[in-house]
Design an enzyme around this catalytic site. Structure first.
Site, mmCIF file in Angstrom:
data_model
loop_
_atom_site.group_PDB
_atom_site.id
_atom_site.type_symbol
_atom_site.label_atom_id
_atom_site.label_comp_id
_atom_site.label_asym_id
_atom_site.label_seq_id
_atom_site.Cartn_x
_atom_site.Cartn_y
_atom_site.Cartn_z
ATOM 1 N N GLN A 106 -10.453 14.524 64.366
ATOM 2 C CA GLN A 106 -10.091 13.142 64.647
ATOM 3 C C GLN A 106 -9.721 12.419 63.357
ATOM 4 O OE1 GLN A 106 -12.770 9.813 65.689
ATOM 5 N NE2 GLN A 106 -11.801 9.859 67.706
ATOM 6 N N TYR A 192 -11.064 -0.089 65.098
ATOM 7 C CA TYR A 192 -10.595 0.345 63.792
ATOM 8 C C TYR A 192 -9.099 0.043 63.635
ATOM 9 C CZ TYR A 192 -15.253 2.240 63.730
ATOM 10 O OH TYR A 192 -16.613 2.353 63.789
ATOM 11 N N ARG A 239 -6.704 8.681 71.173
ATOM 12 C CA ARG A 239 -7.881 8.037 71.761
ATOM 13 C C ARG A 239 -7.726 6.523 71.741
ATOM 14 N NH1 ARG A 239 -14.418 7.696 70.659
ATOM 15 N NH2 ARG A 239 -14.976 8.802 72.553
ATOM 16 N N GLY A 334 -20.746 12.562 74.631
ATOM 17 C CA GLY A 334 -21.139 12.241 73.275
ATOM 18 C C GLY A 334 -22.597 12.510 73.007
ATOM 19 N N ARG A 335 -23.448 11.532 73.282
ATOM 20 C CA ARG A 335 -24.881 11.666 72.985
ATOM 21 C C ARG A 335 -25.513 12.934 73.571
ATOM 22 N NH1 ARG A 335 -27.945 5.923 72.666
ATOM 23 N NH2 ARG A 335 -26.384 4.778 71.453
#
Length: 376
Positions: A106, A192, A239, A334-335
């Protein structure tokens, strides 16, 4: 102990993305862990082991990786802009491939979510407009300890500075492929830099990169064009976090803005479009989900003609339903992957999941990183 396998499952059906054939549809979402080797933000042996352990994912999407020194915003995050970093990622890719896995890197520029301590020459961070982010970043104090710090008001990018960032993205993609990864994902979400240009709340420019939807999407599309020209569109994912609120994001017309982006991304036969559902704001569960989201995701799904990956609080049951209903083609977790290196096997067999420890999410040692056990 033995577990029954799911014999009929949409989640464990094969799928193709670009030139790659994936055995199932459980992807590992990008996860910032702030454990790159120092000095130099170089992936090291501990990072190699972390990714090797999780190679049973259909596709690993690496942690966000800065494309340049200017792109860094948090302590101990890896880069892909020096020879040492390229070699570090080469070791990661080789380990994942040795286990039969696939990995995309990424690509990341944090924009205004940074601090002068990371910037070349101690300069202010850059952004579309000189508007501060309502949040903090993770810096190293004088004692070498990681601490949270306020971000300053950034400097607005010049058009020459924007062009340099596009070149940095292209070079970073070239570096990533030289490191042996299978492709790259363009991080255009989570507040971002690319997301800052997209959203009207953070982009107050009046030139070709601000104002209209087409102008605010221009930088993202220039980056997509540059990277796909470099590595081939089938090796590139994008993404987005439509309607995300992290780091002060917000758009006056999200359906029109992200609908336009979804439509324009059809211009390149990308590996996939990765959309994050608003289940989390940063690392905190979001209890205020905009009711317009569901219609927006369905519209984007209908508009974009390629593979759609979704992330955001999914479990085995909701992931299976999302694919069966046609909401998504791949689900990124994810987690659960933090605490369960063998997550695909656990989901397929309904084995119990380990619980991740938030205290070890960012920075530290192998504790909470490579020491989570696989299922017996």
């Amino acid at each position: 102990m033995t577990y029954p396998l799911l014999t009929t499952s949409h989640l464990f059906a094969p799928i193709e993305i670009g030139p790659l054939k994936l055995n199932h549809r459980v992807a590992m979402a990008p996860l910032t862990r702030s454990r790159a080797g120092q000095p130099g933000n170089v992936p090291d042996a501990m990072n190699v082991e972390y990714y090797r352990q999780r190679a049973s994912a259909a596709l690993i999407i690496s942690e966000a990786t800065q494309i340049s020194q200017q792109g860094q915003g948090y302590a101990w995050t890896p880069g892909i802009h020096t020879p040492e970093q390229i070699e570090g990622w080469r070791a990661v890719a080789a380990a994942v491939h040795a286990e039969g896995g696939r990995i995309f890197l990424q690509l990341w520029h944090v924009g205004r979510v940074s601090h002068p301590s990371f910037q070349p020459g101690g300069a202010l961070p850059v952004a579309p407009s000189a508007l501060p982010a309502p949040g903090k970043t993770f810096v190293v104090d004088a004692s070498g300890k990681g601490v949270w710090a306020d971000v300053p008001t950034p400097q607005a990018l010049t058009t020459a500075g924007i062009a340099e960032i596009v070149r940095d993205y292209r070079q970073a993609a070239r570096n990533a492929m030289a490191a042996g990864v299978d492709g790259v994902e363009i991080h255009a979400g989570n507040g971002y830099l690319l997301d800052q240009f997209i959203n009207s709340a953070s982009n107050h420019r009046t030139d070709a990169y601000g104002g209209s939807i087409e102008n605010r999407a221009r930088l993202l599309l220039e980056v997509v064009d540059a990277i796909t020209a470099e590595v081939g569109p089938g090796r590139v994912g994008v993404r987005l976090t439509p309607m995300g609120r992290f780091m002060g994001m917000g758009d006056a017309t999200p359906a029109a803005t992200f609908g336009y982006i979804a439509r324009r991304l059809n211009d390149w036969p990308l590996a996939y479009l990765h959309l994050v559902e608003p289940a989390m704001v940063g690392t905190v569960k979001d209890d205020i989900v905009d009711p317009r989201w569901d219609a927006l995701i369905l519209d984007m799904r209908a508009t974009y003609h390629g593979v759609v990956m979704l992330a955001g609080g999914y479990d085995a049951r909701s992931a299976e339903k999302a694919i069966a209903d046609g909401r998504a083609d791949i689900i990124a977790f994810g987690r659960p992957f933090i605490a369960n290196p063998d997550l695909p096997w656990r989901l397929r067999t309904s084995a119990a999941l380990n619980t991740p420890d938030p205290a070890t999410f960012f920075g530290g040692t192998a504790v909470g990183y490579t020491d989570y056990p696989k299922a017996a």
